[in-house]
Design a protein around this motif. Structure first.
Motif, PDB file in Angstrom:
ATOM      1  N   VAL A  10       0.847  -1.181   0.000  1.00  0.00           N
ATOM      2  CA  VAL A  10       0.000   0.000   0.000  1.00  0.00           C
ATOM      3  C   VAL A  10       0.893   1.246   0.000  1.00  0.00           C
ATOM      4  O   VAL A  10       1.876   1.313   0.727  1.00  0.00           O
ATOM      5  CB  VAL A  10      -0.920   0.033   1.220  1.00  0.00           C
ATOM      6  N   GLN A  11       0.518   2.200  -0.820  1.00  0.00           N
ATOM      7  CA  GLN A  11       1.279   3.450  -0.906  1.00  0.00           C
ATOM      8  C   GLN A  11       0.383   4.626  -0.548  1.00  0.00           C
ATOM      9  O   GLN A  11      -0.741   4.722  -1.042  1.00  0.00           O
ATOM     10  CB  GLN A  11       1.851   3.643  -2.304  1.00  0.00           C
ATOM     11  N   LEU A  12       0.902   5.498   0.304  1.00  0.00           N
ATOM     12  CA  LEU A  12       0.208   6.729   0.688  1.00  0.00           C
ATOM     13  C   LEU A  12       1.027   7.900   0.169  1.00  0.00           C
ATOM     14  O   LEU A  12       2.225   7.992   0.455  1.00  0.00           O
ATOM     15  CB  LEU A  12       0.074   6.829   2.205  1.00  0.00           C
ATOM     16  N   VAL A  13       0.385   8.793  -0.561  1.00  0.00           N
ATOM     17  CA  VAL A  13       1.077   9.969  -1.084  1.00  0.00           C
ATOM     18  C   VAL A  13       0.307  11.203  -0.650  1.00  0.00           C
ATOM     19  O   VAL A  13      -0.815  11.448  -1.113  1.00  0.00           O
ATOM     20  CB  VAL A  13       1.200   9.918  -2.608  1.00  0.00           C
ATOM     21  N   GLU A  14       0.921  11.970   0.248  1.00  0.00           N
ATOM     22  CA  GLU A  14       0.326  13.213   0.727  1.00  0.00           C
ATOM     23  C   GLU A  14       0.928  14.387  -0.025  1.00  0.00           C
ATOM     24  O   GLU A  14       2.127  14.397  -0.307  1.00  0.00           O
ATOM     25  CB  GLU A  14       0.586  13.393   2.235  1.00  0.00           C
ATOM     26  N   PHE A  15       0.111  15.385  -0.310  1.00  0.00           N
ATOM     27  CA  PHE A  15       0.615  16.586  -0.959  1.00  0.00           C
ATOM     28  C   PHE A  15      -0.317  17.750  -0.666  1.00  0.00           C
ATOM     29  O   PHE A  15      -1.413  17.566  -0.137  1.00  0.00           O
ATOM     30  CB  PHE A  15       0.786  16.374  -2.468  1.00  0.00           C
ATOM     31  N   GLY A  16       0.156  18.943  -1.017  1.00  0.00           N
ATOM     32  CA  GLY A  16      -0.650  20.139  -0.821  1.00  0.00           C
ATOM     33  C   GLY A  16      -0.126  21.067   0.264  1.00  0.00           C
ATOM     34  O   GLY A  16      -0.634  22.172   0.443  1.00  0.00           O
ATOM     35  N   GLY A  17       0.896  20.623   0.988  1.00  0.00           N
ATOM     36  CA  GLY A  17       1.465  21.479   2.018  1.00  0.00           C
ATOM     37  C   GLY A  17       2.213  22.651   1.414  1.00  0.00           C
ATOM     38  O   GLY A  17       2.353  22.779   0.198  1.00  0.00           O
ATOM     39  N   GLY A  18       2.701  23.513   2.298  1.00  0.00           N
ATOM     40  CA  GLY A  18       3.450  24.667   1.837  1.00  0.00           C
ATOM     41  C   GLY A  18       3.695  25.634   2.980  1.00  0.00           C
ATOM     42  O   GLY A  18       3.394  25.337   4.135  1.00  0.00           O
ATOM     43  N   SER A  38      -4.107  16.779   0.383  1.00  0.00           N
ATOM     44  CA  SER A  38      -4.690  15.598  -0.248  1.00  0.00           C
ATOM     45  C   SER A  38      -3.820  14.396   0.057  1.00  0.00           C
ATOM     46  O   SER A  38      -2.607  14.525   0.228  1.00  0.00           O
ATOM     47  CB  SER A  38      -4.796  15.775  -1.761  1.00  0.00           C
ATOM     48  N   CYS A  39      -4.439  13.237   0.090  1.00  0.00           N
ATOM     49  CA  CYS A  39      -3.708  11.992   0.306  1.00  0.00           C
ATOM     50  C   CYS A  39      -4.332  10.933  -0.595  1.00  0.00           C
ATOM     51  O   CYS A  39      -5.514  10.615  -0.453  1.00  0.00           O
ATOM     52  CB  CYS A  39      -3.784  11.569   1.753  1.00  0.00           C
ATOM     53  N   VAL A  40      -3.520  10.419  -1.501  1.00  0.00           N
ATOM     54  CA  VAL A  40      -3.985   9.381  -2.416  1.00  0.00           C
ATOM     55  C   VAL A  40      -3.477   8.032  -1.921  1.00  0.00           C
ATOM     56  O   VAL A  40      -2.287   7.874  -1.643  1.00  0.00           O
ATOM     57  CB  VAL A  40      -3.502   9.642  -3.846  1.00  0.00           C
ATOM     58  N   VAL A  41      -4.375   7.080  -1.831  1.00  0.00           N
ATOM     59  CA  VAL A  41      -4.046   5.736  -1.357  1.00  0.00           C
ATOM     60  C   VAL A  41      -4.106   4.772  -2.533  1.00  0.00           C
ATOM     61  O   VAL A  41      -5.105   4.729  -3.261  1.00  0.00           O
ATOM     62  CB  VAL A  41      -5.031   5.284  -0.265  1.00  0.00           C
ATOM     63  N   SER A  42      -3.063   3.988  -2.710  1.00  0.00           N
ATOM     64  CA  SER A  42      -3.059   2.983  -3.765  1.00  0.00           C
ATOM     65  C   SER A  42      -2.672   1.630  -3.173  1.00  0.00           C
ATOM     66  O   SER A  42      -1.927   1.559  -2.200  1.00  0.00           O
ATOM     67  CB  SER A  42      -2.097   3.373  -4.889  1.00  0.00           C
ATOM     68  N   GLY A  43      -3.210   0.585  -3.773  1.00  0.00           N
ATOM     69  CA  GLY A  43      -2.874  -0.762  -3.333  1.00  0.00           C
ATOM     70  C   GLY A  43      -3.724  -1.288  -2.200  1.00  0.00           C
ATOM     71  O   GLY A  43      -3.418  -2.347  -1.646  1.00  0.00           O
ATOM     72  N   ALA A  44      -4.770  -0.570  -1.835  1.00  0.00           N
ATOM     73  CA  ALA A  44      -5.663  -1.011  -0.777  1.00  0.00           C
ATOM     74  C   ALA A  44      -7.105  -0.762  -1.200  1.00  0.00           C
ATOM     75  O   ALA A  44      -7.367   0.072  -2.069  1.00  0.00           O
ATOM     76  CB  ALA A  44      -5.380  -0.275   0.524  1.00  0.00           C
ATOM     77  N   ASN A  45      -8.029  -1.489  -0.572  1.00  0.00           N
ATOM     78  CA  ASN A  45      -9.439  -1.260  -0.839  1.00  0.00           C
ATOM     79  C   ASN A  45      -9.880  -0.074   0.018  1.00  0.00           C
ATOM     80  O   ASN A  45     -10.486  -0.233   1.076  1.00  0.00           O
ATOM     81  CB  ASN A  45     -10.251  -2.517  -0.527  1.00  0.00           C
TER      82      ASN A  45
END
Length: 117
Positions: free
Chosen positions: A1-9, A20-27
């Motif tokens: 499972v991969q978690l990718v957070e972005f949008g900070g600054g 935002s956080c996109v989750v891949s590899g999981a239901n």
């Protein structure tokens, strides 16, 4: 499972940000989701929780009324809308699934939020 957070600054106090956080590899749609943050010198803390269907949310007191957690199951994405940011909101922000009293997956890299006066 991969978690990718972005949008900070880097923003000034009072300004908004959307993480935002996109989750891949999981239901994704089977998991409650949460946002966490870790400020310098502090432990990582859970700040917002959202149930599977998005019908119930919980926030820690310091962000309640300013932050909103939502999810889009079609996009495997959880969001954190942050308004009226304060300098004490400066931290690295992470998302994760919720599995009972534990997190569901390994942590992603997080996204840095820096709030200045």
């Amino acid at each position: 499972v991969q978690l990718v957070e972005f949008g900070g600054g880097s923003v000034q106090a009072g300004e908004p940000l959307r993480l935002s956080c996109v989750v891949s590899g999981a239901n994704f749609r089977l998991y409650s989701m949460a946002w966490y943050r870790q400020a310098p010198g502090n432990q990582r803390e859970l700040i917002a929780h959202l149930t599977v269907g998005g019908e119930s949310t919980i926030y820690i007191h310091s962000v309640e009324g300013r932050f909103t957690i939502t999810r889009d199951n079609a996009k495997n994405t959880v969001y954190l809308d942050m308004n009226s940011l304060k300098t004490e909101d400066t931290a690295i922000y992470y998302c994760n699934g919720v599995a009972g009293l534990n997190t569901a997956w390994s942590w992603g890299q997080g996204t840095q939020v820096a709030v200045s006066l």
